[in-house]
Scaffold this active site. Structure first.
Site, PDB file in Angstrom:
ATOM      1  N   SER A   6       0.860  -1.187   0.000  1.00 45.23           N
ATOM      2  CA  SER A   6       0.000   0.000   0.000  1.00 45.23           C
ATOM      3  C   SER A   6       0.892   1.232   0.000  1.00 45.23           C
ATOM      4  O   SER A   6       1.824   1.327   0.803  1.00 45.23           O
ATOM      5  CB  SER A   6      -0.871   0.013   1.256  1.00 45.23           C
ATOM      6  OG  SER A   6      -1.442   1.292   1.425  1.00 45.23           O
ATOM      7  N   HIS A  30      -1.200  -1.391  -4.110  1.00 41.61           N
ATOM      8  CA  HIS A  30      -2.502  -1.223  -3.447  1.00 41.61           C
ATOM      9  C   HIS A  30      -2.705   0.256  -3.116  1.00 41.61           C
ATOM     10  O   HIS A  30      -1.856   0.877  -2.461  1.00 41.61           O
ATOM     11  CB  HIS A  30      -2.493  -2.072  -2.175  1.00 41.61           C
ATOM     12  CG  HIS A  30      -3.779  -2.093  -1.424  1.00 41.61           C
ATOM     13  ND1 HIS A  30      -4.823  -2.936  -1.732  1.00 41.61           N
ATOM     14  CD2 HIS A  30      -4.192  -1.382  -0.337  1.00 41.61           C
ATOM     15  CE1 HIS A  30      -5.830  -2.753  -0.878  1.00 41.61           C
ATOM     16  NE2 HIS A  30      -5.462  -1.804  -0.017  1.00 41.61           N
ATOM     17  N   ASP A  32      -5.154   2.978  -1.350  1.00 43.06           N
ATOM     18  CA  ASP A  32      -6.235   3.128  -0.377  1.00 43.06           C
ATOM     19  C   ASP A  32      -6.923   4.481  -0.526  1.00 43.06           C
ATOM     20  O   ASP A  32      -6.389   5.511  -0.114  1.00 43.06           O
ATOM     21  CB  ASP A  32      -5.660   3.002   1.042  1.00 43.06           C
ATOM     22  CG  ASP A  32      -5.301   1.569   1.380  1.00 43.06           C
ATOM     23  OD1 ASP A  32      -6.180   0.700   1.256  1.00 43.06           O
ATOM     24  OD2 ASP A  32      -4.137   1.323   1.764  1.00 43.06           O
ATOM     25  N   MET A  34      -9.693   6.953   0.644  1.00 49.06           N
ATOM     26  CA  MET A  34     -10.511   7.212   1.841  1.00 49.06           C
ATOM     27  C   MET A  34     -11.191   8.563   1.698  1.00 49.06           C
ATOM     28  O   MET A  34     -10.548   9.539   1.303  1.00 49.06           O
ATOM     29  CB  MET A  34      -9.618   7.230   3.074  1.00 49.06           C
ATOM     30  CG  MET A  34      -8.820   5.957   3.262  1.00 49.06           C
ATOM     31  SD  MET A  34      -7.820   6.061   4.747  1.00 49.06           S
ATOM     32  CE  MET A  34      -6.977   4.490   4.686  1.00 49.06           C
ATOM     33  N   HIS A  63      -8.509   0.172  -3.514  1.00 44.27           N
ATOM     34  CA  HIS A  63      -9.398  -0.183  -2.400  1.00 44.27           C
ATOM     35  C   HIS A  63     -10.181   1.068  -2.021  1.00 44.27           C
ATOM     36  O   HIS A  63      -9.634   1.997  -1.418  1.00 44.27           O
ATOM     37  CB  HIS A  63      -8.531  -0.691  -1.230  1.00 44.27           C
ATOM     38  CG  HIS A  63      -9.293  -1.002   0.016  1.00 44.27           C
ATOM     39  ND1 HIS A  63      -8.669  -1.201   1.225  1.00 44.27           N
ATOM     40  CD2 HIS A  63     -10.621  -1.160   0.259  1.00 44.27           C
ATOM     41  CE1 HIS A  63      -9.567  -1.473   2.147  1.00 44.27           C
ATOM     42  NE2 HIS A  63     -10.772  -1.438   1.585  1.00 44.27           N
ATOM     43  N   MET A  65     -12.559   3.064   0.127  1.00 45.30           N
ATOM     44  CA  MET A  65     -13.219   3.159   1.430  1.00 45.30           C
ATOM     45  C   MET A  65     -14.042   4.433   1.385  1.00 45.30           C
ATOM     46  O   MET A  65     -13.682   5.464   1.968  1.00 45.30           O
ATOM     47  CB  MET A  65     -12.156   3.184   2.547  1.00 45.30           C
ATOM     48  CG  MET A  65     -11.558   1.806   2.804  1.00 45.30           C
ATOM     49  SD  MET A  65      -9.994   1.868   3.704  1.00 45.30           S
ATOM     50  CE  MET A  65      -8.874   2.078   2.319  1.00 45.30           C
ATOM     51  N   MET A 134     -10.830  -7.206   5.741  1.00 43.39           N
ATOM     52  CA  MET A 134     -10.104  -6.237   6.567  1.00 43.39           C
ATOM     53  C   MET A 134      -9.651  -6.924   7.851  1.00 43.39           C
ATOM     54  O   MET A 134     -10.457  -7.537   8.560  1.00 43.39           O
ATOM     55  CB  MET A 134     -10.996  -5.046   6.947  1.00 43.39           C
ATOM     56  CG  MET A 134     -11.394  -4.110   5.837  1.00 43.39           C
ATOM     57  SD  MET A 134     -10.103  -3.156   4.983  1.00 43.39           S
ATOM     58  CE  MET A 134      -8.943  -2.725   6.239  1.00 43.39           C
ATOM     59  N   ASP A 172      -5.987  -7.492   4.488  1.00 44.32           N
ATOM     60  CA  ASP A 172      -5.583  -6.082   4.458  1.00 44.32           C
ATOM     61  C   ASP A 172      -5.625  -5.467   5.846  1.00 44.32           C
ATOM     62  O   ASP A 172      -6.684  -5.323   6.444  1.00 44.32           O
ATOM     63  CB  ASP A 172      -6.512  -5.305   3.511  1.00 44.32           C
ATOM     64  CG  ASP A 172      -6.050  -3.868   3.312  1.00 44.32           C
ATOM     65  OD1 ASP A 172      -4.964  -3.510   3.812  1.00 44.32           O
ATOM     66  OD2 ASP A 172      -6.781  -3.101   2.649  1.00 44.32           O
TER      67      ASP A 172
END
Ligand code: DX5
Ligand code: ZN
Length: 217
Positions: A6, A30, A32, A34, A63, A65, A134, A172
């Site tokens: 990540s 990866h 992330d 958010m 990913h 979120m 998760m 993850d």
């Protein structure tokens, strides 16, 4: 067995050289995303995904979120994501989103938070390429791996194998030199590694060591 570092803990001002530090050893990158709503933290959006994609030949694993992922997934497809995972808890349209992603040639991933049991998603899993489990509460890197998620990984692995599905299981959160082995033994085959990789002096060597740990008997 795939290792997906990540970039959350990377230096965003030097993203190209940060990617280069893992490009010979990582399997996927990866990313992330958010939004400050679905999770309390805010990271980056599709512009960063595009910038990363333009600077790597590695598959880009996004990913999300974020709340209402159905509103935003196409931005990530256009940015060049190879995999897009979104949260089951964030939408009522999980299967529709998966179909949309796959129609654009993008792998669909279903992510579940620690409180969501595996049986909540078992029936729809065949629509996906990836199940992201998760192993911390989503929102921040550098948290402690929740060993109580290992039975969930095991249940998912047994279900996927028994159903003859070809779905990858991604662990993850909190995956590091101490915890990766137990995640692999439970049945995960993709490992997101954030702080252990970008917090080390030699990210590439750390990935090699992680790989040795999972392949050792
Ligand atoms: C947490 C993210 C993870 C995390 C990984 O919300 O989804 O990908 O950044 O970082 P570490 O390995 O430090 O837990
Ligand atoms: Zn993640």
């Amino acid at each position: 067995m795939l290792i997906a570092p990540s970039i959350l803990n990377a230096d965003f001002a030097n993203i190209k050289s940060e990617i280069d530090r893992v490009s010979n050893s990582a399997d996927w990158l990866h990313l992330d995303v958010m939004d400050g709503h679905f999770v309390p933290n805010l990271s980056f959006g599709s512009a960063m995904v595009r910038a990363v994609k333009q600077n790597t030949s590695l598959p880009v694993d996004v990913h999300l979120m974020i709340t209402e992922p159905e509103k935003w997934i196409m931005d990530y497809v256009s940015a060049g994501a190879d995999n897009v995972s979104f949260h089951f808890e964030a939408t009522n349209d999980s299967v529709e989103i998966a179909k949309k992603l796959k129609s654009r040639g993008v792998n669909a991933g279903l992510a579940i938070k620690p409180a969501t049991p595996f049986h909540a998603v078992a029936d729809i899993l065949f629509n996906f390429d990836l199940l992201l489990i998760m192993t911390v509460e989503p929102g921040f890197g550098g948290q402690k791996f929740m060993t109580e998620m290992l039975p969930k990984i095991k249940t998912a692995r047994e279900f996927i194998n028994a159903s003859g599905l070809k779905i990858k299981i991604q662990a993850d959160g909190g995956v590091n030199l101490e915890t990766i082995k137990s995640a692999a033994e439970a049945g995960a085959d993709v490992f997101v590694t954030g702080s252990v990789v970008y917090g080390s002096n030699d990210p590439s060597q750390t990935i090699d060591i992680l790989r040795q740990i999972i392949s050792s008997q």
